[in-house]
Design a protein around this motif. Structure first.
Motif, PDB file in Angstrom:
ATOM      1  N   LEU A 241      64.755  36.898  31.941  1.00  0.00           N
ATOM      2  CA  LEU A 241      66.107  37.377  32.190  1.00  0.00           C
ATOM      3  C   LEU A 241      66.446  38.576  31.309  1.00  0.00           C
ATOM      4  CD1 LEU A 241      68.081  34.011  32.454  1.00  0.00           C
ATOM      5  CD2 LEU A 241      67.431  35.554  34.322  1.00  0.00           C
ATOM      6  N   ALA A 242      67.374  39.397  31.808  1.00  0.00           N
ATOM      7  CA  ALA A 242      67.871  40.542  31.042  1.00  0.00           C
ATOM      8  C   ALA A 242      69.342  40.729  31.374  1.00  0.00           C
ATOM      9  CB  ALA A 242      67.077  41.804  31.391  1.00  0.00           C
ATOM     10  N   THR A 243      70.069  41.416  30.507  1.00  0.00           N
ATOM     11  CA  THR A 243      71.482  41.704  30.760  1.00  0.00           C
ATOM     12  C   THR A 243      71.730  43.192  30.565  1.00  0.00           C
ATOM     13  OG1 THR A 243      72.098  41.255  28.466  1.00  0.00           O
ATOM     14  CG2 THR A 243      72.233  39.415  30.032  1.00  0.00           C
ATOM     15  N   ARG A 244      72.772  43.697  31.255  1.00  0.00           N
ATOM     16  CA  ARG A 244      73.186  45.098  31.130  1.00  0.00           C
ATOM     17  C   ARG A 244      74.709  45.139  31.153  1.00  0.00           C
ATOM     18  NH1 ARG A 244      71.077  49.172  35.670  1.00  0.00           N
ATOM     19  NH2 ARG A 244      72.509  47.912  36.916  1.00  0.00           N
ATOM     20  N   GLY A 245      75.293  45.386  29.995  1.00  0.00           N
ATOM     21  CA  GLY A 245      76.742  45.376  29.903  1.00  0.00           C
ATOM     22  C   GLY A 245      77.308  43.996  30.185  1.00  0.00           C
ATOM     23  N   GLN A 246      78.528  43.985  30.731  1.00  0.00           N
ATOM     24  CA  GLN A 246      79.207  42.729  31.021  1.00  0.00           C
ATOM     25  C   GLN A 246      79.146  42.345  32.492  1.00  0.00           C
ATOM     26  OE1 GLN A 246      80.581  40.854  28.495  1.00  0.00           O
ATOM     27  NE2 GLN A 246      79.668  42.421  27.175  1.00  0.00           N
ATOM     28  N   SER A 247      78.576  43.223  33.349  1.00  0.00           N
ATOM     29  CA  SER A 247      78.672  42.978  34.794  1.00  0.00           C
ATOM     30  C   SER A 247      77.350  42.724  35.483  1.00  0.00           C
ATOM     31  CB  SER A 247      79.358  44.173  35.479  1.00  0.00           C
ATOM     32  OG  SER A 247      78.608  45.359  35.265  1.00  0.00           O
ATOM     33  N   ASP A 248      76.220  43.040  34.842  1.00  0.00           N
ATOM     34  CA  ASP A 248      74.932  42.946  35.527  1.00  0.00           C
ATOM     35  C   ASP A 248      73.994  41.984  34.815  1.00  0.00           C
ATOM     36  OD1 ASP A 248      75.746  44.800  37.412  1.00  0.00           O
ATOM     37  OD2 ASP A 248      74.928  46.500  36.294  1.00  0.00           O
ATOM     38  N   ILE A 249      73.270  41.212  35.608  1.00  0.00           N
ATOM     39  CA  ILE A 249      72.190  40.368  35.111  1.00  0.00           C
ATOM     40  C   ILE A 249      70.916  40.810  35.808  1.00  0.00           C
ATOM     41  CG2 ILE A 249      72.532  38.557  36.862  1.00  0.00           C
ATOM     42  CD1 ILE A 249      71.769  36.525  34.646  1.00  0.00           C
ATOM     43  N   GLY A 250      69.803  40.764  35.111  1.00  0.00           N
ATOM     44  CA  GLY A 250      68.561  41.261  35.678  1.00  0.00           C
ATOM     45  C   GLY A 250      67.428  40.278  35.554  1.00  0.00           C
ATOM     46  N   ILE A 251      66.447  40.445  36.430  1.00  0.00           N
ATOM     47  CA  ILE A 251      65.187  39.731  36.307  1.00  0.00           C
ATOM     48  C   ILE A 251      64.145  40.789  35.964  1.00  0.00           C
ATOM     49  CG2 ILE A 251      64.687  39.833  38.800  1.00  0.00           C
ATOM     50  CD1 ILE A 251      63.852  36.872  36.443  1.00  0.00           C
ATOM     51  N   ALA A 252      63.656  40.730  34.729  1.00  0.00           N
ATOM     52  CA  ALA A 252      62.702  41.715  34.250  1.00  0.00           C
ATOM     53  C   ALA A 252      61.282  41.214  34.507  1.00  0.00           C
ATOM     54  CB  ALA A 252      62.911  41.975  32.764  1.00  0.00           C
ATOM     55  N   PHE A 253      60.382  42.143  34.775  1.00  0.00           N
ATOM     56  CA  PHE A 253      58.975  41.800  35.006  1.00  0.00           C
ATOM     57  C   PHE A 253      58.099  42.730  34.183  1.00  0.00           C
ATOM     58  CE2 PHE A 253      60.495  44.688  38.276  1.00  0.00           C
ATOM     59  CZ  PHE A 253      59.591  45.735  38.204  1.00  0.00           C
ATOM     60  N   GLU A 254      56.955  42.226  33.787  1.00  0.00           N
ATOM     61  CA  GLU A 254      55.986  43.019  33.036  1.00  0.00           C
ATOM     62  C   GLU A 254      54.599  42.424  33.247  1.00  0.00           C
ATOM     63  OE1 GLU A 254      56.049  41.631  28.553  1.00  0.00           O
ATOM     64  OE2 GLU A 254      58.105  41.999  29.270  1.00  0.00           O
ATOM     65  N   PRO A 255      53.544  43.220  33.046  1.00  0.00           N
ATOM     66  CA  PRO A 255      52.191  42.693  33.225  1.00  0.00           C
ATOM     67  C   PRO A 255      51.907  41.558  32.247  1.00  0.00           C
ATOM     68  CG  PRO A 255      52.171  45.089  33.099  1.00  0.00           C
ATOM     69  CD  PRO A 255      53.541  44.657  32.699  1.00  0.00           C
ATOM     70  N   LEU A 256      51.102  40.624  32.683  1.00  0.00           N
ATOM     71  CA  LEU A 256      50.705  39.542  31.790  1.00  0.00           C
ATOM     72  C   LEU A 256      49.943  40.097  30.590  1.00  0.00           C
ATOM     73  CD1 LEU A 256      49.429  36.920  34.392  1.00  0.00           C
ATOM     74  CD2 LEU A 256      51.526  36.787  33.050  1.00  0.00           C
ATOM     75  N   PRO A 257      50.153  39.510  29.414  1.00  0.00           N
ATOM     76  CA  PRO A 257      49.418  39.978  28.224  1.00  0.00           C
ATOM     77  C   PRO A 257      47.904  39.934  28.433  1.00  0.00           C
ATOM     78  CG  PRO A 257      51.203  38.516  27.587  1.00  0.00           C
ATOM     79  CD  PRO A 257      51.112  38.443  29.082  1.00  0.00           C
ATOM     80  N   SER A 258      47.463  39.006  29.258  1.00  0.00           N
ATOM     81  CA  SER A 258      46.028  38.867  29.516  1.00  0.00           C
ATOM     82  C   SER A 258      45.563  39.753  30.668  1.00  0.00           C
ATOM     83  CB  SER A 258      45.705  37.404  29.855  1.00  0.00           C
ATOM     84  OG  SER A 258      46.458  36.985  31.005  1.00  0.00           O
ATOM     85  N   GLY A 259      46.453  40.630  31.154  1.00  0.00           N
ATOM     86  CA  GLY A 259      46.114  41.474  32.295  1.00  0.00           C
ATOM     87  C   GLY A 259      45.090  42.542  31.958  1.00  0.00           C
ATOM     88  N   ARG A 260      44.686  43.288  32.985  1.00  0.00           N
ATOM     89  CA  ARG A 260      43.646  44.295  32.848  1.00  0.00           C
ATOM     90  C   ARG A 260      44.152  45.504  32.070  1.00  0.00           C
ATOM     91  NH1 ARG A 260      41.459  45.557  38.726  1.00  0.00           N
ATOM     92  NH2 ARG A 260      40.147  46.946  37.480  1.00  0.00           N
ATOM     93  N   SER A 261      43.237  46.134  31.321  1.00  0.00           N
ATOM     94  CA  SER A 261      43.554  47.370  30.617  1.00  0.00           C
ATOM     95  C   SER A 261      42.673  48.528  31.079  1.00  0.00           C
ATOM     96  CB  SER A 261      43.392  47.183  29.108  1.00  0.00           C
ATOM     97  OG  SER A 261      42.065  46.793  28.788  1.00  0.00           O
ATOM     98  N   VAL A 262      41.584  48.211  31.775  1.00  0.00           N
ATOM     99  CA  VAL A 262      40.637  49.227  32.228  1.00  0.00           C
ATOM    100  C   VAL A 262      40.289  48.987  33.686  1.00  0.00           C
ATOM    101  CG1 VAL A 262      38.372  50.289  31.852  1.00  0.00           C
ATOM    102  CG2 VAL A 262      39.681  49.423  29.901  1.00  0.00           C
ATOM    103  N   ARG A 263      40.246  50.044  34.477  1.00  0.00           N
ATOM    104  CA  ARG A 263      39.828  49.945  35.870  1.00  0.00           C
ATOM    105  C   ARG A 263      38.317  49.812  35.966  1.00  0.00           C
ATOM    106  NH1 ARG A 263      42.544  53.470  39.907  1.00  0.00           N
ATOM    107  NH2 ARG A 263      40.515  54.520  39.944  1.00  0.00           N
ATOM    108  N   ALA A 264      37.845  49.521  37.188  1.00  0.00           N
ATOM    109  CA  ALA A 264      36.410  49.357  37.406  1.00  0.00           C
ATOM    110  C   ALA A 264      35.644  50.642  37.110  1.00  0.00           C
ATOM    111  CB  ALA A 264      36.158  48.906  38.844  1.00  0.00           C
ATOM    112  N   ASP A 265      36.305  51.821  37.288  1.00  0.00           N
ATOM    113  CA  ASP A 265      35.628  53.089  37.031  1.00  0.00           C
ATOM    114  C   ASP A 265      35.748  53.533  35.579  1.00  0.00           C
ATOM    115  OD1 ASP A 265      38.275  53.780  36.882  1.00  0.00           O
ATOM    116  OD2 ASP A 265      38.245  55.200  38.555  1.00  0.00           O
ATOM    117  N   GLY A 266      36.311  52.684  34.722  1.00  0.00           N
ATOM    118  CA  GLY A 266      36.430  52.999  33.309  1.00  0.00           C
ATOM    119  C   GLY A 266      37.719  53.687  32.916  1.00  0.00           C
ATOM    120  N   ALA A 267      38.531  54.089  33.882  1.00  0.00           N
ATOM    121  CA  ALA A 267      39.804  54.746  33.590  1.00  0.00           C
ATOM    122  C   ALA A 267      40.831  53.711  33.135  1.00  0.00           C
ATOM    123  CB  ALA A 267      40.309  55.472  34.834  1.00  0.00           C
TER     124      ALA A 267
END
Length: 445
Positions: free
Chosen positions: A256-282
């Motif tokens: 969850l996230a909040t913005r001011g007094q009127s908005d509530i948000g659902i925040a998303f982010e990559p999992l900590p265990s997610g990928r950091s390098v593509r198959a081509d090394g980039a």
């Protein structure tokens, strides 16, 4: 460059693609005006009403699912509560309803034959799910949607956001919208925020939704949101289809996230265990962001995105994207505006000194668009009020002057009248430098 084509007389906007040769920025945003789909022989039709008041309800997402829970069709109820679904085949199906502010319900099963099913009445209980009752506390873990507490606050906000996103995707044939959009490519100063140059195009045509991500959801899970070649890098941003996909919800956690007094948000982010390098090394470039909803009504307001896994100077310069939503009278949200921002980088070299490999931000490259007008048949549903810049040009003594006034980096030009006043019309949001051409010393007022 804006690529357009005509297919069977229907205007199709293929993509907004911009490229720069200063190492970075080729952006791709697909703004599609899609031809309407055909209707199959068997259909399921009906109305959505309130159980207590018998009043029809618009803007309800109606999903048709098979016995194995496979999605067969989906739509949104119209202003009169009516809906039409086209199942892919005959058989046993259930109907599931979703509406912002109400508990999801299931109906059926219904046996669909070649003759279809007519006059299905879906009665919703007016038991509102109130996001205003949710409070965001310090303990706010980022968890997968599947790991969220079934009765928890984060899942309730996510379900409200999903309902709004679904409605943007499945405003189908019955919407029959015609829209006018303004697309732009813009160079903006990172120091002052002022527009340095801008190119604007307008298009009108039938539209299901103005913003479509160009790749399938699984492609982003495999390759990320940035690809590079010898000419530069292509940045992309997820649309509603991607955000709702299994591949996205399995690789991003929610909190969850909040913005001011009127908005509530659902925040998303990559999992900590997610990928950091593509198959081509980039580097594997992913996205994080927030879907913002009105805390009282649960209406989807806007979304912001930032790129992860990018170079520090790219992240610090504000690389990311924004979407803003507009609700039509039927209760269906559509995308009102969108943009992607990526800094262009340059390697600075000084004569007589060794070249530095560290790139510096030259400016921001922004590509996006705004919805100017939406109509259905002869009914005008939305029209943006044209932005204007007004002022007066005077000499050192305060007297009116004849001059040509323009906005730097644009083709917007006006001449002053006898009183020295000017008006610049059809101005897109942004910060501009005002240029005045005159043979005499001037003063703006």
């Amino acid at each position: 460059m804006v690529v357009t084509d005509y297919i069977e007389g229907t205007l199709l906007t293929c993509a907004f693609i911009a490229s720069a040769r200063m190492w970075i920025a080729r952006l791709a945003v697909l703004a599609a005006f899609c031809p309407l789909n055909g209707v199959l022989a068997q259909t399921v039709t009906g109305h959505v009403v309130s159980r207590s008041s018998n009043v029809t309800i618009s803007g309800v997402v109606v999903l048709l699912q098979s016995a194995s829970s496979t999605l067969g069709a989906r739509t949104v109820s119209r202003e009169d509560g009516a809906f039409v679904l086209a199942p892919p085949d005959t058989g046993s199906f259930t109907l599931r309803t979703m509406r912002i502010g109400f508990q999801p319900l299931s109906f059926g099963p219904f046996r669909v034959t070649r003759d279809g099913v007519r006059d299905v009445r879906l009665e919703l209980d007016e038991v509102a799910v109130r996001l205003s009752d949710i409070r965001v506390t310090g303990k706010n873990e980022c968890l997968l949607a599947a790991e969220q507490d079934a009765s928890g606050s984060a899942l309730a906000v996510w379900e409200a956001a999903r309902t709004g996103l679904l409605a943007t995707v499945i405003a189908r044939d019955e919407a029959a919208l015609s829209v006018t959009t303004s697309g732009y490519e813009r160079i903006q100063s990172t120091r002052t925020g002022h527009v340095l140059s801008q190119r604007v195009t307008q298009q009108t045509g039938p539209s299901r939704r103005p913003f479509v991500s160009p790749l399938e959801p699984e492609a982003y899970a495999d390759s990320g949101y940035r690809t590079s070649d010898r000419e530069g890098a292509t940045y992309r941003v997820p649309d509603a289809d991607v955000l709702l996909s299994r591949s996205f919800t399995q690789t991003h956690c929610l909190h969850l996230a909040t913005r001011g007094q009127s908005d509530i948000g659902i925040a998303f982010e990559p999992l900590p265990s997610g990928r950091s390098v593509r198959a081509d090394g980039a580097p594997f470039v992913d996205v994080k962001g927030t879907l913002w909803l009105d805390w009282t009504s649960g209406a989807l307001q806007d979304a912001d995105f930032k790129y992860t896994g990018v170079e520090p100077e790219v992240a610090e310069a504000g690389a990311g994207a924004q979407l803003a939503f507009l609700y039509l009278p039927s209760g269906v949200p559509i995308v009102r505006s969108w943009n992607i921002r990526v800094p262009r980088l340059a390697v600075m070299r000084t004569l007589g000194r060794p070249a530095s490999d560290r790139a510096k931000v030259a400016d921001l490259y922004i590509v996006g668009g705004d919805l100017l007008e939406a109509s259905r048949g002869s009914e005008l549903l939305f029209r943006v009020a044209g932005a204007q810049v007004r002022g007066r040009v005077s000499d050192a003594g305060g007297g009116p002057m004849a001059a040509v006034v323009s906005l730097a980096g644009t083709t917007i030009v006006a001449r002053t009248d006898s009183a020295g006043e000017y008006q610049l019309s059809h101005v897109l949001p942004g910060s501009y430098d005002v240029l005045v051409l005159s043979h005499r010393r001037v003063r703006l007022g």
